[in-house]
Motif scaffolding. Structure first.
Motif, PDB file in Angstrom:
ATOM      1  N   ILE A   6       9.148  22.383  12.624  1.00  0.00           N
ATOM      2  CA  ILE A   6       9.653  23.719  12.316  1.00  0.00           C
ATOM      3  C   ILE A   6      10.893  23.603  11.430  1.00  0.00           C
ATOM      4  O   ILE A   6      11.855  22.909  11.778  1.00  0.00           O
ATOM      5  N   THR A   7      10.880  24.288  10.311  1.00  0.00           N
ATOM      6  CA  THR A   7      12.040  24.299   9.419  1.00  0.00           C
ATOM      7  C   THR A   7      12.610  25.695   9.235  1.00  0.00           C
ATOM      8  O   THR A   7      13.741  25.860   8.774  1.00  0.00           O
ATOM      9  N   SER A   8      11.837  26.720   9.573  1.00  0.00           N
ATOM     10  CA  SER A   8      12.302  28.102   9.395  1.00  0.00           C
ATOM     11  C   SER A   8      13.305  28.465  10.485  1.00  0.00           C
ATOM     12  O   SER A   8      13.291  27.915  11.587  1.00  0.00           O
ATOM     13  N   ALA A   9      14.188  29.416  10.155  1.00  0.00           N
ATOM     14  CA  ALA A   9      15.169  29.894  11.132  1.00  0.00           C
ATOM     15  C   ALA A   9      14.472  30.756  12.174  1.00  0.00           C
ATOM     16  O   ALA A   9      13.558  31.519  11.851  1.00  0.00           O
ATOM     17  N   PRO A  10      14.885  30.652  13.434  1.00  0.00           N
ATOM     18  CA  PRO A  10      14.272  31.485  14.476  1.00  0.00           C
ATOM     19  C   PRO A  10      14.492  32.961  14.218  1.00  0.00           C
ATOM     20  O   PRO A  10      15.470  33.359  13.598  1.00  0.00           O
ATOM     21  N   GLN A  11      13.556  33.749  14.689  1.00  0.00           N
ATOM     22  CA  GLN A  11      13.659  35.193  14.535  1.00  0.00           C
ATOM     23  C   GLN A  11      13.103  35.844  15.785  1.00  0.00           C
ATOM     24  O   GLN A  11      12.145  35.369  16.377  1.00  0.00           O
ATOM     25  N   LYS A  12      13.696  36.940  16.196  1.00  0.00           N
ATOM     26  CA  LYS A  12      13.210  37.618  17.392  1.00  0.00           C
ATOM     27  C   LYS A  12      12.715  39.020  17.054  1.00  0.00           C
ATOM     28  O   LYS A  12      12.988  39.552  15.988  1.00  0.00           O
ATOM     29  N   TYR A  13      11.998  39.600  18.006  1.00  0.00           N
ATOM     30  CA  TYR A  13      11.531  40.966  17.853  1.00  0.00           C
ATOM     31  C   TYR A  13      12.586  41.924  18.397  1.00  0.00           C
ATOM     32  O   TYR A  13      13.248  41.632  19.376  1.00  0.00           O
TER      33      TYR A  13
END
Length: 390
Positions: A83-90
């Protein structure tokens, strides 16, 4: 005993309409009200005990180790998954309970552009006091094997969750090393393994073992499990079961010796509605046809969650979608001197031995009259220590 002034609205509602959970899980609503009140009293007392020593040198050093360990865990999990993308939440509109659940526990926002604000994220601890008055439910199985990864090839599909649980003794504020911790939960379609009874016919029946296992706490009182986000089932809010043994004997076949040690903690972790809704919009959760019970409507009055009684793990998305999985963690305060082996809510539904899984005919959960720790004298129980199940 410490007295609480707040009115238990949900408990009062239980007096009018007893809640229904899995078949076999039956509770007197009057007793339930008293147990919820006792839980809250114990939680408040335990929280004060922890608060009295949280500024000590050993407590501050432990907190620093916690931050470093959790940050390292997330880094390794992300690397392992590529995983290289930044975490994101709903994000969704939140009611009062959902605000407590989501904002106070979802730490994903503190991770920006691949850089972890370690103190902001991983310094968060609920110092949760999950009192043993919270039932272990009717589906506890004795004889599960020691393993960190409780997922199996079958019936374990879902959103991956790496769960870290840390146990702190409320009497000393020190970690609890050497504890043997059972975990079990329903799969994505709301079915528990190891049980074959009306309302819960697991594929593989009594012999099945998916999403069950045991781990031993390290010197920092920490256990880790690789599992999935639990599925819901009719009558209960979405939850994960934990049960903690102290001074129990671990056998060479990686199971616990029958009847050994004490039961220092029985608890359930709950998962917030915002996260649950996001998870259950994915397959195979979408194939779950059972009715959903919200945290606010749960029989164990999760609505009372606050800084003292906080059964919601902290969590963060590992990547930018649920496909990348979740990291969740919680710190639990327990009374290491307590033994709830004879508690009426400690009930063993089944056990595993060398011949596979078997119903405990004496279990109150399965229609018998008893509960508590297994022993050689219990009908249907083996006379020898159980072996690892297949």
């Amino acid at each position: 005993m410490v007295q609480l002034s707040k009115v238990l609205a949900i408990a009062a509602a239980c007096l009018a309409t007893p809640a229904i959970a899995h078949p076999g899980e039956k509770h007197d609503p009057h007793v339930l009200k008293r147990q919820i009140h006792a839980r809250d009293v114990m939680a408040a007392a335990g929280k004060r005990s922890l608060g009295g020593c949280e500024s000590t040198l050993h407590a501050r050093e432990l907190a620093r180790r916690n931050v470093a360990r959790r940050a390292h865990t997330v880094q390794k999990l992300r690397e392992k998954r590529g995983i290289t993308s930044a975490p994101q939440k709903y994000r969704r509109n939140l009611a009062a309970l959902e605000k407590w659940e989501a904002i106070d526990h979802n730490r994903t926002d503190a991770y920006q552009h691949g850089v972890i604000n370690q103190e902001s994220i991983f310094g968060a601890n609920t110092s949760c006091i999950l009192t043993p008055t919270v039932t272990d439910g009717p589906y506890y199985v004795w004889g599960e094997v020691v393993r960190e990864n409780v997922k199996e090839k079958l019936y374990s599909d879902g959103v991956d969750v790496h769960l870290e649980v840390q146990y702190i003794d409320i009497n000393t504020c020190h970690p609890v090393p050497g504890a043997l911790v059972d975990i079990w939960q329903a799969n994505a379609t709301g079915v528990y393994s190891g049980i074959s009874t009306s309302g819960n016919y697991a594929a593989g029946g009594w012999d099945s073992t998916y999403l069950r296992g045991i781990q031993q706490t390290n010197q920092d009182g920490v256990v880790n499990f690789d599992s999935i986000f639990p599925g819901h089932y009719d009558g209960r809010a979405t939850h994960t079961h934990l049960l903690t043994h102290l001074n129990a004997t671990l056998l060479p076949n990686k199971t616990l010796e029958v009847g050994s040690g004490s039961v220092a903690h029985i608890g359930q972790l709950f998962w917030n509605e915002v996260l649950r809704s996001a998870v259950e919009a994915t397959y195979p959760y979408t194939s779950n046809t059972q009715a959903i019970t919200t945290n606010a409507d749960d029989m164990w009055s999760v609505l009372q969650a606050d800084a003292s009684y906080d059964p919601f793990p902290e969590y963060m998305y590992l990547g930018d979608s649920l496909d990348d999985g979740l990291f969740a963690w919680i710190q639990i305060g327990i009374n290491a001197m307590a033994d709830y082996t004879d508690n009426s809510y400690y009930s063993i539904a089944a056990y595993h031995d060398a011949n596979g899984g078997h119903e405990n005919s004496d279990s109150s959960a399965m229609g018998g009259g008893g509960g508590g720790a297994p022993s050689d004298s219990m009908s249907g129980m083996p006379s020898a220590s159980p072996s690892a199940s297949s």
